[in-house]
Design a protein around this motif. Sequence first.
Motif, PDB file in Angstrom:
ATOM      1  N   TYR A  14       0.808  -1.222   0.000  1.00  0.00           N
ATOM      2  CA  TYR A  14       0.000   0.000   0.000  1.00  0.00           C
ATOM      3  C   TYR A  14       0.845   1.278   0.000  1.00  0.00           C
ATOM      4  O   TYR A  14       0.611   2.183  -0.790  1.00  0.00           O
ATOM      5  CB  TYR A  14      -0.918  -0.009   1.220  1.00  0.00           C
ATOM      6  CG  TYR A  14      -1.974   1.064   1.185  1.00  0.00           C
ATOM      7  CD1 TYR A  14      -3.167   0.854   0.517  1.00  0.00           C
ATOM      8  CD2 TYR A  14      -1.774   2.281   1.811  1.00  0.00           C
ATOM      9  CE1 TYR A  14      -4.144   1.823   0.472  1.00  0.00           C
ATOM     10  CE2 TYR A  14      -2.747   3.260   1.778  1.00  0.00           C
ATOM     11  CZ  TYR A  14      -3.928   3.022   1.103  1.00  0.00           C
ATOM     12  OH  TYR A  14      -4.888   3.995   1.059  1.00  0.00           O
ATOM     13  N   ALA A  15       1.823   1.360   0.882  1.00  0.00           N
ATOM     14  CA  ALA A  15       2.655   2.565   0.983  1.00  0.00           C
ATOM     15  C   ALA A  15       4.134   2.214   0.948  1.00  0.00           C
ATOM     16  O   ALA A  15       4.951   2.876   1.571  1.00  0.00           O
ATOM     17  CB  ALA A  15       2.317   3.332   2.242  1.00  0.00           C
ATOM     18  N   VAL A  16       4.491   1.185   0.189  1.00  0.00           N
ATOM     19  CA  VAL A  16       5.889   0.771   0.068  1.00  0.00           C
ATOM     20  C   VAL A  16       6.486   1.478  -1.141  1.00  0.00           C
ATOM     21  O   VAL A  16       6.156   1.166  -2.287  1.00  0.00           O
ATOM     22  CB  VAL A  16       6.006  -0.764  -0.083  1.00  0.00           C
ATOM     23  CG1 VAL A  16       7.447  -1.182  -0.282  1.00  0.00           C
ATOM     24  CG2 VAL A  16       5.395  -1.456   1.111  1.00  0.00           C
ATOM     25  N   PHE A  17       7.350   2.447  -0.866  1.00  0.00           N
ATOM     26  CA  PHE A  17       7.956   3.232  -1.935  1.00  0.00           C
ATOM     27  C   PHE A  17       9.342   2.722  -2.303  1.00  0.00           C
ATOM     28  O   PHE A  17       9.973   3.268  -3.195  1.00  0.00           O
ATOM     29  CB  PHE A  17       8.037   4.709  -1.520  1.00  0.00           C
ATOM     30  CG  PHE A  17       6.707   5.392  -1.525  1.00  0.00           C
ATOM     31  CD1 PHE A  17       6.316   6.147  -2.604  1.00  0.00           C
ATOM     32  CD2 PHE A  17       5.843   5.274  -0.453  1.00  0.00           C
ATOM     33  CE1 PHE A  17       5.087   6.772  -2.625  1.00  0.00           C
ATOM     34  CE2 PHE A  17       4.614   5.898  -0.454  1.00  0.00           C
ATOM     35  CZ  PHE A  17       4.236   6.654  -1.545  1.00  0.00           C
ATOM     36  N   VAL A  85      -6.866   5.200  -2.944  1.00  0.00           N
ATOM     37  CA  VAL A  85      -5.951   4.621  -3.935  1.00  0.00           C
ATOM     38  C   VAL A  85      -4.809   5.568  -4.296  1.00  0.00           C
ATOM     39  O   VAL A  85      -3.945   5.210  -5.096  1.00  0.00           O
ATOM     40  CB  VAL A  85      -6.702   4.187  -5.217  1.00  0.00           C
ATOM     41  CG1 VAL A  85      -7.677   3.079  -4.926  1.00  0.00           C
ATOM     42  CG2 VAL A  85      -7.348   5.350  -5.915  1.00  0.00           C
ATOM     43  N   LEU A  86      -4.761   6.748  -3.685  1.00  0.00           N
ATOM     44  CA  LEU A  86      -3.686   7.698  -3.989  1.00  0.00           C
ATOM     45  C   LEU A  86      -2.323   7.156  -3.586  1.00  0.00           C
ATOM     46  O   LEU A  86      -1.390   7.137  -4.388  1.00  0.00           O
ATOM     47  CB  LEU A  86      -3.959   9.040  -3.301  1.00  0.00           C
ATOM     48  CG  LEU A  86      -2.868  10.095  -3.476  1.00  0.00           C
ATOM     49  CD1 LEU A  86      -2.761  10.484  -4.953  1.00  0.00           C
ATOM     50  CD2 LEU A  86      -3.148  11.307  -2.625  1.00  0.00           C
ATOM     51  N   LEU A  87      -2.201   6.696  -2.338  1.00  0.00           N
ATOM     52  CA  LEU A  87      -0.910   6.190  -1.859  1.00  0.00           C
ATOM     53  C   LEU A  87      -0.433   4.965  -2.628  1.00  0.00           C
ATOM     54  O   LEU A  87       0.731   4.928  -3.050  1.00  0.00           O
ATOM     55  CB  LEU A  87      -0.979   5.909  -0.367  1.00  0.00           C
ATOM     56  CG  LEU A  87      -0.203   6.963   0.413  1.00  0.00           C
ATOM     57  CD1 LEU A  87      -0.988   7.419   1.592  1.00  0.00           C
ATOM     58  CD2 LEU A  87       1.104   6.392   0.830  1.00  0.00           C
ATOM     59  N   PRO A  88      -1.262   3.933  -2.835  1.00  0.00           N
ATOM     60  CA  PRO A  88      -0.751   2.794  -3.598  1.00  0.00           C
ATOM     61  C   PRO A  88      -0.406   3.164  -5.044  1.00  0.00           C
ATOM     62  O   PRO A  88       0.496   2.588  -5.633  1.00  0.00           O
ATOM     63  CB  PRO A  88      -1.859   1.751  -3.535  1.00  0.00           C
ATOM     64  CG  PRO A  88      -3.041   2.424  -2.992  1.00  0.00           C
ATOM     65  CD  PRO A  88      -2.588   3.664  -2.301  1.00  0.00           C
ATOM     66  N   SER A  89      -1.107   4.131  -5.595  1.00  0.00           N
ATOM     67  CA  SER A  89      -0.810   4.571  -6.951  1.00  0.00           C
ATOM     68  C   SER A  89       0.560   5.244  -7.016  1.00  0.00           C
ATOM     69  O   SER A  89       1.370   4.950  -7.901  1.00  0.00           O
ATOM     70  CB  SER A  89      -1.898   5.535  -7.428  1.00  0.00           C
ATOM     71  OG  SER A  89      -1.557   6.090  -8.661  1.00  0.00           O
TER      72      SER A  89
END
Length: 170
Positions: A14-17, A85-89
Amino acid sequence: MGFADAVKTCLRKYAVFSGRARRSEYWYFRLFLGLLGLVLGIVFAVVAGAIAGAAGASGSDSVSAGGGIAIIFLYLLVFAVSLAVLLPSLAAEARRLHDTGKSAWWILLELVPFGGIVLIVFCAMDSTPGPNEHGPNPKGVGGGYGQPPQFGGPNQYGQPGQYGQQPGQF
């Protein structure tokens, strides 16, 4: 990687950059987001059209209180899904840029006119072969095509320069 696997992977990360994402993972997730937006848009249009039609049939020029609440609820639903869906995108795009050997800071190009076109090109590029500073290649060793050929090393005929031949001699 299939459509469902790509969506699951992007939602699980989800929030893995950090790390890298294959082209298929990124583009299937973008397809999912597009289809989700299309479905939400159709639902919104149908409900808003039904409310407007009901208001027109009753001879009223304004939307009833119940219809107004339904439209506000739909706006909030679309806003909540967009926020969810902003963060996973962004994370999937960052991982995709990492896979091409670029920094995730390139995402800021989306704030510049026509910068999104550059990002589309970057995200459509092939992976950098082998590992890079963001991790191992998700396709496997050497860009997923096996080991690259090694020149100048030993082969089935022995070491280079053996048997009296020097490089450049025939």
